[in-house]
Design a protein around this motif. Structure first.
Motif, PDB file in Angstrom:
ATOM      1  N   THR A 292       0.836  -1.208   0.000  1.00  0.00           N
ATOM      2  CA  THR A 292       0.000   0.000   0.000  1.00  0.00           C
ATOM      3  C   THR A 292       0.865   1.250   0.000  1.00  0.00           C
ATOM      4  OG1 THR A 292      -1.636  -1.241   1.277  1.00  0.00           O
ATOM      5  CG2 THR A 292      -1.932   1.137   1.124  1.00  0.00           C
ATOM      6  N   LYS A 293       1.980   1.214   0.699  1.00  0.00           N
ATOM      7  CA  LYS A 293       2.879   2.367   0.702  1.00  0.00           C
ATOM      8  C   LYS A 293       3.485   2.597  -0.675  1.00  0.00           C
ATOM      9  CE  LYS A 293       4.009   2.025   5.626  1.00  0.00           C
ATOM     10  NZ  LYS A 293       5.065   1.729   6.640  1.00  0.00           N
ATOM     11  N   LYS A 294       3.723   1.513  -1.419  1.00  0.00           N
ATOM     12  CA  LYS A 294       4.203   1.668  -2.792  1.00  0.00           C
ATOM     13  C   LYS A 294       3.144   2.323  -3.669  1.00  0.00           C
ATOM     14  CE  LYS A 294       7.366  -2.308  -2.752  1.00  0.00           C
ATOM     15  NZ  LYS A 294       7.671  -3.622  -3.376  1.00  0.00           N
ATOM     16  N   LEU A 295       1.874   1.973  -3.424  1.00  0.00           N
ATOM     17  CA  LEU A 295       0.785   2.616  -4.161  1.00  0.00           C
ATOM     18  C   LEU A 295       0.764   4.124  -3.895  1.00  0.00           C
ATOM     19  CD1 LEU A 295      -2.174   0.097  -3.688  1.00  0.00           C
ATOM     20  CD2 LEU A 295      -0.936   0.581  -5.799  1.00  0.00           C
ATOM     21  N   ILE A 296       0.926   4.506  -2.642  1.00  0.00           N
ATOM     22  CA  ILE A 296       0.906   5.922  -2.278  1.00  0.00           C
ATOM     23  C   ILE A 296       2.041   6.663  -2.982  1.00  0.00           C
ATOM     24  CG2 ILE A 296       1.206   7.550  -0.367  1.00  0.00           C
ATOM     25  CD1 ILE A 296      -0.229   5.520   1.423  1.00  0.00           C
ATOM     26  N   ALA A 297       3.186   6.000  -3.117  1.00  0.00           N
ATOM     27  CA  ALA A 297       4.319   6.643  -3.791  1.00  0.00           C
ATOM     28  C   ALA A 297       4.015   6.929  -5.253  1.00  0.00           C
ATOM     29  CB  ALA A 297       5.564   5.760  -3.662  1.00  0.00           C
ATOM     30  N   GLN A 298       3.087   6.175  -5.851  1.00  0.00           N
ATOM     31  CA  GLN A 298       2.723   6.363  -7.251  1.00  0.00           C
ATOM     32  C   GLN A 298       1.480   7.251  -7.409  1.00  0.00           C
ATOM     33  OE1 GLN A 298       4.466   5.169  -9.880  1.00  0.00           O
ATOM     34  NE2 GLN A 298       5.983   4.443  -8.404  1.00  0.00           N
ATOM     35  N   ALA A 299       0.892   7.652  -6.301  1.00  0.00           N
ATOM     36  CA  ALA A 299      -0.410   8.350  -6.353  1.00  0.00           C
ATOM     37  C   ALA A 299      -0.236   9.862  -6.261  1.00  0.00           C
ATOM     38  CB  ALA A 299      -1.302   7.856  -5.220  1.00  0.00           C
TER      39      ALA A 299
END
Length: 799
Positions: A52-59
């Motif tokens: 989920t933290k990787k998703l935030i980095a792309q958001a």
């Protein structure tokens, strides 16, 4: 009887089988979905914090819509967003799973079996701890969008509940930790995401699009027959007035307006995309309309209700006494201080907000206006403005049971108040007997009615066109002015000409304001004047200007800017355009002259000069639009005005000088402009020959005329005209001081007035200021500048 038919119809529709709710939830196995995100790869389900933290980095920070604006404000919406172009959905069972979910959603939401749902990805959203989205409605991003599908990916989190509300009910959806959770709801439903307490909430939002796949074939037999009977009774029995008080019965209503439960936009209002119970009821109404030989259209309505209302009982203390703010010291206050949202007694007591907990006692008034409707043939729609009478309204869900989009409360104000105004947006089915179709649509100011008249004229059926046109007379009124009414006026013009009936043509064109008339209408106006004559044309123009002295506002000034072009186009058009151009210029001059007379009576120089300068632009446009004789008449009138009028004439000449083609030899108003320029030159030269005020001359002109006949003003006038007195001390009671203050201020005199509060009565101290001299010097300097400009730009003709 009319009310009985409406009530029975509403009850019949309320008893109709309800086919769904405003929101639903379905859970499916997480193995059905394979989801990949650019920059992250395939997402393992259930989701864990590292992914989920990787998703935030792309958001990116998610935005939201408000009206026509797209905003970003974390106090309203605090979440991360990944756009759909970076998301890939798949899996061996995904398409089959989604189709099954959509079929279940269609049934649960009550959409008819003639509709198939399609889900279009909108965004992947990530909510971390403390993140949320305040209550809002989704905008319809496609014409076929009916709702939203929220797919919650399984994850370990608390909080983040999705709360969906409609018509006083709320449903809470909590995502599963190990399954896919599908939550669907209609787009007009208010919904919010509560703050996440722990973990991460990840959802895929999708737009629900509705497409019709086959025609309806339902028949509810006896229920439809009962509804058809109600329609027939409604349209044949006398209309019931809310407050009849023994009046004679009115004629039967021309229409029935059945209010639907859900909100819709123009894009989303379609027979095939109605929601829940609306779809069921409208299908029944359409069948009943066909049986009763009625037409039906869909419409959007603005509703306002005013209720007698009170704050909830917790406003009162244990003994029933009204509570107050701690710092309220008003002994006569009865709790009004609580109506101030800032907690400061004495502030404005009318305020907006959420008053859902207020107690509604009695409905005082309501207003319903239809603002848009579809065409009977289903091809598009049009803007309308149609107030709906009490005897024409029917609804199963009462307004007070729905959520208003705006509320305002007015506290007790002595002899009025304790009222709560609420505004709603509702959709409606509007029905009328087929034989009254023309009248029902035309009463809304509909262009469709004019198109029908034009169709009869084009087909050569003049008698039918005249009969229908005459039927408009009782309600064809007040269509407004300006650009908003220009299209309707353009449609009315050829019909008025084609009817070949002067009185009916007048009736069709009279309801518009003169600001509606523009160059695009020149050929039609010229043709109308040629057909009906100059007397008719003058009367038509007079009706467009309306009441003499009525406030016209900025719209009139903007229209005057276009007047020269309009009059030029009229005179160049086939027919008798001058028959329209001349009274248009004369009417415009009458309005300008009235404003000029008003400004000449204003004594405050700064205020007067500002107003006169603006009016000078309008005066120039009137002269440019007028014919030679009218322009000369205007110039003669202006030359008879006092020198103060130069504050308007000089701006007019400056405006004209910026358009040399309008003042060159041969132009219609060239002689009038030159006459005014010569007049201004003479008056300025005469003013400059007057001797300069002596250093000890304190005399002023009189402060207008006192209309009260008081005994004070002769003494004031003697002080003002005195060359030597520049201070006057005057013991006066309050009313006398107030009267003299008013005369001095209204005249804009350079005299200060103060009150020395000693003794009885107090002493009014009048003092002439140095502006007596500085104003005169400024006026002389301005006159020298203006005179030099005139002699350069407007030289006198030799000989």
């Amino acid at each position: 009887m009319g009310h009985g038919a409406r009530k029975q119809l509403a009850e019949l529709l309320d008893d109709a089988q309800r086919r769904g709710d405003f929101s639903t939830r379905i859970e499916m196995s997480a193995r059905a979905l394979r989801i990949e995100v650019d920059g992250v790869g395939e997402l393992p389900l259930p989701l864990r914090a590292p992914v989920t933290k990787k998703l935030i980095a792309q958001a990116r920070q998610a935005s939201f819509g408000r009206g026509e604006q797209t905003l970003s404000d974390t106090s309203v919406r605090d979440t991360w967003e990944i756009t759909p172009d970076r998301i890939t959905l798949g899996g061996t069972d995904w398409d089959r799973t989604l189709d099954g979910v959509l079929d279940g959603v269609r049934t649960a939401l009550g959409l008819p079996p003639t509709v198939v749902l399609r889900a279009e990805p909108h965004a992947l959203l990530v909510y971390g701890k403390g993140q949320f989205f305040l209550p809002h409605q989704d905008s319809e991003k496609d014409d076929s969008m009916v709702g939203t599908l929220v797919v919650s990916l399984p994850s370990h989190h608390t909080g983040g509940e999705l709360v969906v509300s409609h018509a006083g009910r709320s449903v809470v959806h909590q995502a599963s930790r190990d399954k896919l959770t599908f939550a669907a709801f209609y787009a007009d439903c208010l919904h919010e995401v509560k703050p996440v307490k722990s973990g991460y909430r990840v959802t895929l939002t999708m737009n629900l699009l509705a497409e019709r796949i086959r025609p309806a074939g339902e028949d509810d037999g006896g229920l439809v027959a009962d509804l058809a009977h109600c329609l027939t009774e409604h349209f044949t029995e006398p209309a019931e007035e809310r407050y009849a008080y023994g009046r004679q019965k009115a004629a039967p209503p021309n229409r029935l307006v059945y209010l639907l439960d859900h909100e819709y936009t123009q894009r989303g209002l379609d027979w095939d995309r109605l929601k829940g119970a609306d779809a069921t009821r409208t299908a029944l109404l359409r069948q009943a309309a066909a049986e009763a030989d009625c037409e039906a259209v869909l419409a959007l309505a603005e509703v306002k209700e005013t209720w007698d209302a009170h704050a909830p009982y917790d406003r009162y203390d244990y003994y029933g006494e009204v509570e107050h703010y701690d710092d309220c010291e008003d002994e006569e206050c009865e709790g009004e201080c609580l109506l101030d949202p800032d907690g400061e007694p004495g502030a404005e007591r009318r305020r907006s907000g959420d008053f859902s907990d207020y107690e509604l006692n009695e409905l005082i008034d309501d207003e319903i206006t239809l603002s848009w409707w579809t065409r009977p043939d289903g091809t598009g729609g049009e803007q309308i403005n149609l107030p709906v009478a009490y005897a024409e309204v029917c609804a199963t869900a009462e307004n007070k049971d729905l959520t208003p989009y705006q509320s305002e409360y007015e506290g007790y104000m002595g002899n009025y108040g304790n009222t709560l105004d609420r505004w709603y947006r509702r959709a409606a089915v509007v029905l009328w007997p087929r034989q009254r179709s023309f009248t029902a649509r035309a009463e809304a100011g509909s262009e469709g009615a004019l198109r029908e008249l034009q169709g009869h004229l084009d087909a050569g059926d003049l008698d039918r066109a005249r009969t229908l046109a005459r039927s408009l007379a009782p309600f064809w009124k007040h269509h407004g002015s300006g650009e908003a009414a220009a299209a309707l006026f353009a449609a009315a013009l050829p019909v008025a000409v084609g009817l070949r009936e002067a009185d009916t043509a007048t009736m069709l064109l009279a309801p518009f304001g003169v600001e509606t008339v523009g160059e695009r209408h020149a050929s039609g106006l010229a043709a109308a004047a040629a057909r009906y004559g100059r007397t008719w044309a003058r009367g038509a123009v007079s009706s467009w200007f309306g009441t003499v002295g009525a406030y016209t506002g900025a719209g009139r000034a903007a229209w005057l800017e276009s007047l020269p072009g309009l009059c030029t186009a009229l005179r160049a058009a086939d027919g008798d355009g001058d028959a329209m151009a001349s009274p248009l210029a004369e009417g415009a001059w009458q309005a300008v002259e009235q404003q000029l007379t008003s400004w000449l009576g204003v004594g405050r120089e700064t205020e007067r000069r500002t107003g006169m300068e603006g009016l000078g632009v309008s005066l120039a446009r009137v002269l440019q639009a007028a014919g030679p004789e009218t322009a000369d008449t205007i110039a003669a009138t202006l030359r008879g005005l006092p020198d103060t009028a130069l504050e308007c004439l000089l701006p007019a000449l400056r405006t004209a000088a910026r358009q040399p083609t309008t003042i060159r030899d041969g132009a219609p108003a060239a002689r009038a402009f030159q006459t005014l320029a010569d007049h201004c030159e003479d008056r300025l030269a005469a003013a400059l020959t007057r001797p300069v005020r002596a250093a000890d001359d304190w005399s002023l002109t009189l402060a207008g005329t006192c209309r009260t006949g008081c005994g004070l003003c002769p003494d004031l006038d003697a002080f003002l005209t005195s060359r030597t007195r520049h201070v006057m001390e005057w013991p006066l009671a309050k009313e006398g001081r107030r009267h003299l203050h008013s005369r001095i201020d209204q005249a804009g005199l350079p005299v200060s007035h103060t009150t020395r509060r000693q003794g009885r009565p107090y002493v009014l101290v009048l003092t002439k200021t140095d502006a007596v001299f500085t104003r005169e010097q400024a006026t002389r300097t301005r006159a020298e500048t203006d005179l030099a400009w005139l002699r350069d730009k407007w030289p006198r003709a030799r000989g």
